[in-house]
Design a protein around this motif. Structure first.
Motif, mmCIF file in Angstrom:
data_model
loop_
_atom_site.group_PDB
_atom_site.id
_atom_site.type_symbol
_atom_site.label_atom_id
_atom_site.label_comp_id
_atom_site.label_asym_id
_atom_site.label_seq_id
_atom_site.Cartn_x
_atom_site.Cartn_y
_atom_site.Cartn_z
ATOM 1 N N ALA A 11 0.834 -1.205 0.000
ATOM 2 C CA ALA A 11 0.000 0.000 0.000
ATOM 3 C C ALA A 11 0.871 1.258 0.000
ATOM 4 C CB ALA A 11 -0.923 0.002 1.217
ATOM 5 N N GLU A 12 0.467 2.238 -0.793
ATOM 6 C CA GLU A 12 1.155 3.526 -0.828
ATOM 7 C C GLU A 12 0.738 4.312 0.412
ATOM 8 O OE1 GLU A 12 3.377 4.620 -2.999
ATOM 9 O OE2 GLU A 12 3.236 2.968 -4.446
ATOM 10 N N PRO A 13 1.532 5.322 0.785
ATOM 11 C CA PRO A 13 1.228 6.080 2.013
ATOM 12 C C PRO A 13 -0.224 6.554 2.120
ATOM 13 C CG PRO A 13 3.358 6.723 1.166
ATOM 14 C CD PRO A 13 2.802 5.732 0.185
ATOM 15 N N GLU A 14 -0.806 7.026 1.006
ATOM 16 C CA GLU A 14 -2.199 7.528 1.078
ATOM 17 C C GLU A 14 -3.159 6.393 1.433
ATOM 18 O OE1 GLU A 14 -0.913 7.702 -2.626
ATOM 19 O OE2 GLU A 14 0.567 8.586 -1.288
ATOM 20 N N GLU A 15 -2.924 5.234 0.858
ATOM 21 C CA GLU A 15 -3.814 4.107 1.137
ATOM 22 C C GLU A 15 -3.654 3.650 2.587
ATOM 23 O OE1 GLU A 15 -3.284 0.593 -1.278
ATOM 24 O OE2 GLU A 15 -5.096 -0.347 -0.449
ATOM 25 N N ILE A 16 -2.408 3.615 3.043
ATOM 26 C CA ILE A 16 -2.153 3.226 4.433
ATOM 27 C C ILE A 16 -2.946 4.139 5.364
ATOM 28 C CG2 ILE A 16 -0.404 3.197 6.278
ATOM 29 C CD1 ILE A 16 1.615 2.213 4.232
ATOM 30 N N LEU B 53 1.654 6.286 13.444
ATOM 31 C CA LEU B 53 1.831 4.930 12.910
ATOM 32 C C LEU B 53 1.881 4.928 11.382
ATOM 33 C CD1 LEU B 53 1.984 1.857 13.078
ATOM 34 C CD2 LEU B 53 -0.500 1.785 13.318
ATOM 35 N N ALA B 54 0.970 5.662 10.764
ATOM 36 C CA ALA B 54 0.934 5.700 9.290
ATOM 37 C C ALA B 54 2.277 6.172 8.732
ATOM 38 C CB ALA B 54 -0.198 6.610 8.820
ATOM 39 N N GLY B 55 2.838 7.195 9.386
ATOM 40 C CA GLY B 55 4.143 7.714 8.935
ATOM 41 C C GLY B 55 5.229 6.665 9.061
ATOM 42 N N ASN B 56 5.253 6.005 10.208
ATOM 43 C CA ASN B 56 6.298 5.001 10.445
ATOM 44 C C ASN B 56 6.153 3.795 9.515
ATOM 45 O OD1 ASN B 56 7.295 6.610 12.471
ATOM 46 N ND2 ASN B 56 6.261 5.498 14.120
ATOM 47 N N MET B 57 4.903 3.385 9.344
ATOM 48 C CA MET B 57 4.666 2.222 8.482
ATOM 49 C C MET B 57 5.049 2.554 7.042
ATOM 50 S SD MET B 57 1.130 0.139 7.796
ATOM 51 C CE MET B 57 0.596 0.047 9.474
ATOM 52 N N SER B 58 4.629 3.712 6.571
ATOM 53 C CA SER B 58 4.951 4.119 5.200
ATOM 54 C C SER B 58 6.453 4.155 4.991
ATOM 55 C CB SER B 58 4.387 5.503 4.891
ATOM 56 O OG SER B 58 3.005 5.501 5.070
ATOM 57 N N ALA B 59 7.167 4.697 5.982
ATOM 58 C CA ALA B 59 8.622 4.817 5.843
ATOM 59 C C ALA B 59 9.292 3.454 5.894
ATOM 60 C CB ALA B 59 9.179 5.725 6.947
ATOM 61 N N SER B 60 8.880 2.595 6.838
ATOM 62 C CA SER B 60 9.612 1.338 6.940
ATOM 63 C C SER B 60 9.274 0.375 5.808
ATOM 64 C CB SER B 60 9.495 0.700 8.331
ATOM 65 O OG SER B 60 8.220 0.200 8.515
ATOM 66 N N LEU B 61 8.134 0.592 5.157
ATOM 67 C CA LEU B 61 7.808 -0.280 4.024
ATOM 68 C C LEU B 61 8.227 0.305 2.672
ATOM 69 C CD1 LEU B 61 4.327 -1.700 5.109
ATOM 70 C CD2 LEU B 61 6.576 -2.775 5.304
ATOM 71 N N ALA B 62 8.765 1.530 2.704
ATOM 72 C CA ALA B 62 9.190 2.157 1.435
ATOM 73 C C ALA B 62 10.190 1.276 0.670
ATOM 74 C CB ALA B 62 9.766 3.549 1.691
ATOM 75 N N PRO B 63 11.196 0.693 1.333
ATOM 76 C CA PRO B 63 12.132 -0.162 0.578
ATOM 77 C C PRO B 63 11.450 -1.391 -0.015
ATOM 78 C CG PRO B 63 12.965 0.278 2.808
ATOM 79 C CD PRO B 63 11.571 0.811 2.748
ATOM 80 N N VAL B 64 10.412 -1.900 0.657
ATOM 81 C CA VAL B 64 9.681 -3.064 0.134
ATOM 82 C C VAL B 64 8.973 -2.667 -1.167
ATOM 83 C CG1 VAL B 64 7.845 -4.751 0.585
ATOM 84 C CG2 VAL B 64 9.366 -4.046 2.449
ATOM 85 N N ARG B 65 8.290 -1.513 -1.114
ATOM 86 C CA ARG B 65 7.588 -1.037 -2.319
ATOM 87 C C ARG B 65 8.579 -0.791 -3.455
ATOM 88 N NH1 ARG B 65 5.003 2.174 1.655
ATOM 89 N NH2 ARG B 65 6.188 4.031 1.079
ATOM 90 N N GLU B 66 9.725 -0.230 -3.085
ATOM 91 C CA GLU B 66 10.755 0.076 -4.077
ATOM 92 C C GLU B 66 11.273 -1.203 -4.751
ATOM 93 O OE1 GLU B 66 12.439 2.180 -6.489
ATOM 94 O OE2 GLU B 66 11.115 3.129 -4.993
ATOM 95 N N ARG B 67 11.606 -2.186 -3.929
ATOM 96 C CA ARG B 67 12.114 -3.453 -4.481
ATOM 97 C C ARG B 67 11.059 -4.120 -5.353
ATOM 98 N NH1 ARG B 67 14.935 -4.254 0.575
ATOM 99 N NH2 ARG B 67 13.052 -5.165 1.500
ATOM 100 N N TYR B 68 9.810 -4.037 -4.891
ATOM 101 C CA TYR B 68 8.743 -4.660 -5.676
ATOM 102 C C TYR B 68 8.678 -4.045 -7.075
ATOM 103 C CZ TYR B 68 4.287 -6.126 -7.454
ATOM 104 O OH TYR B 68 3.317 -6.647 -8.271
ATOM 105 N N LYS B 69 8.771 -2.718 -7.123
ATOM 106 C CA LYS B 69 8.704 -2.040 -8.430
ATOM 107 C C LYS B 69 9.855 -2.486 -9.321
ATOM 108 C CE LYS B 69 6.111 1.788 -6.633
ATOM 109 N NZ LYS B 69 6.290 3.000 -5.794
ATOM 110 N N GLN B 70 11.013 -2.671 -8.704
ATOM 111 C CA GLN B 70 12.159 -3.131 -9.500
ATOM 112 C C GLN B 70 11.910 -4.524 -10.070
ATOM 113 O OE1 GLN B 70 15.610 -2.887 -6.994
ATOM 114 N NE2 GLN B 70 15.579 -0.645 -6.970
#
Ligand code: TRP
Length: 357
Positions: free
Chosen positions: A211-216, A277-294
């Protein structure tokens, strides 16, 4: 115990190809698995044969499998540090399932809570695969002589069953398989957003891992909290709040303390706590989203991972099956068997066959 050429203990776990992976899967399983990659010889398998026991669209299966693989890779199952493969690509899973079935207790299978649960919920779909599901799971594990199986609480009965099948085979045909041990991670039971049932994709009460930050934020904004906090001025109990549980998975100690104190004293409102929480979750999952896109941008690479995993596992499985066939007496004299064409004979272990997918 024989470990082949692998000095590290072998870990095996299976992943259902549901496509959508959520933060409950991540905190409860995936993240713990990712922590095991360097200390164990890890094999993770997308279990499409298991998924066939419930209704599904065959045309959509390949994409669900790929998707599941990519999300899991992005979530930390680094293909460079573990073996990833698809169950149906290694035919021996089905073969060993049959053999182990002859060592499995019918009465024991009848007692499986997942079977009882699924058959009572879907009486119109009681297929035999649902019943023998735990035998296939035992075959998954024993095929690689896995010694450690990281499982959630819902799979402990199945693993205990696999251990019994293992003992039964060893007793009947001679010591062959090590008894797989369960490995329980730190228990993080994430409830769904409505806080009534465990977070699950089928209940639609989940936050997707990608989920992107807005969805989270939009999902968290309306999520249930401690029901005692009707008004902002009502104090709450963090320990009973699902949002607090999720904080423990994504937030720093400092932030957790801030939320706990603020909640108990009604110094902050639930919205403040959720925003943090939303901020922390978005930040800690950013690398996951990034890798997925790759990965999504490199379908050939993902294909290679699958192919490489299938090759590796096929070889390992074939080594076990050679031993199993010998011990059970279901073998020819030489280490040869008929090819699917039925005419040529080939050596299973150094087969140069090309796979069809
Ligand atoms: N049944 C497991 C689940 O639903 C998935 C699974 C299949 C598995 N084979 C396995 C788990 C072998 C551990 C080991 O989650």
């Amino acid at each position: 115990m024989t470990k082949g050429t692998h000095a590290k203990k072998t870990v095996f776990s299976g992943i259902q190809p549901t496509g959508v992976v959520h933060i409950g899967n991540y905190l409860g399983a995936l993240r713990n698995w990712a922590d095991m990659l360097d200390d164990y010889d890890c094999i993770f398998c997308v279990v499409d044969l298991h998924a066939m026991t419930t209704p599904y669209d065959p045309a959509a299966m390949p994409e669900s499998v790929r998707e599941t693989l990519m999300v899991n890779m992005a979530a930390g199952l680094d293909p460079e540090r573990c073996t990833l493969f698809v169950q149906s690509h290694v035919r021996a899973h089905a073969e060993l399932t049959w053999i182990l079935g002859t060592c499995a207790s019918y009465g024991e299978l009848l007692r499986m809570t997942q079977f009882k649960d699924k058959t009572s919920r879907y009486p119109e779909n009681v297929n035999c695969g649902l019943f023998t599901y735990p035998i296939l799971m035992a075959a998954d594990i024993l095929l690689y002589k896995a010694e450690v199986v990281p499982v959630g609480e819902d799979q402990t009965q199945h693993l205990e069953f696999a251990r019994e099948v293992c003992r039964s085979f060893n007793g009947r045909f001679g010591e062959t398989f090590p008894e797989p041990q369960p490995k329980f991670g730190p228990v993080t039971r994430v409830m769904g957003l409505e806080n009534k049932a465990k977070m699950s994709k089928s209940l639609g009460n989940h936050i997707p891992l990608l989920a992107e930050p807005e969805e989270i934020w939009s999902l968290l904004r309306t999520a249930a909290t401690d029901p005692a906090r009707v008004r902002r001025t009502d104090p709450g109990t963090p320990e009973i709040c699902n949002i607090h549980t999720i904080h423990l998975g994504f937030s720093s100690e400092e932030d957790i303390l801030w939320c706990e104190e603020g909640c108990r004293s009604a110094g902050i409102g639930c919205v403040d706590c959720k925003k943090r929480l939303a901020g922390n979750m978005s930040a800690s999952l950013a690398p996951v989203r990034e890798r997925y896109k790759q990965y999504a941008a490199e379908p050939d690479y993902v294909h290679d991972v699958m192919l490489h995993g299938a090759k590796q596992c096929e070889q390992r499985a074939e080594r076990t099956m050679h031993e199993v066939r010998k011990k059970t007496g279901c073998t020819t004299k030489s280490n040869r068997y008929l090819s699917p064409k039925g005419i040529q004979l080939f050596r299973s272990e150094n087969s140069k066959q090309t796979r069809e997918n």
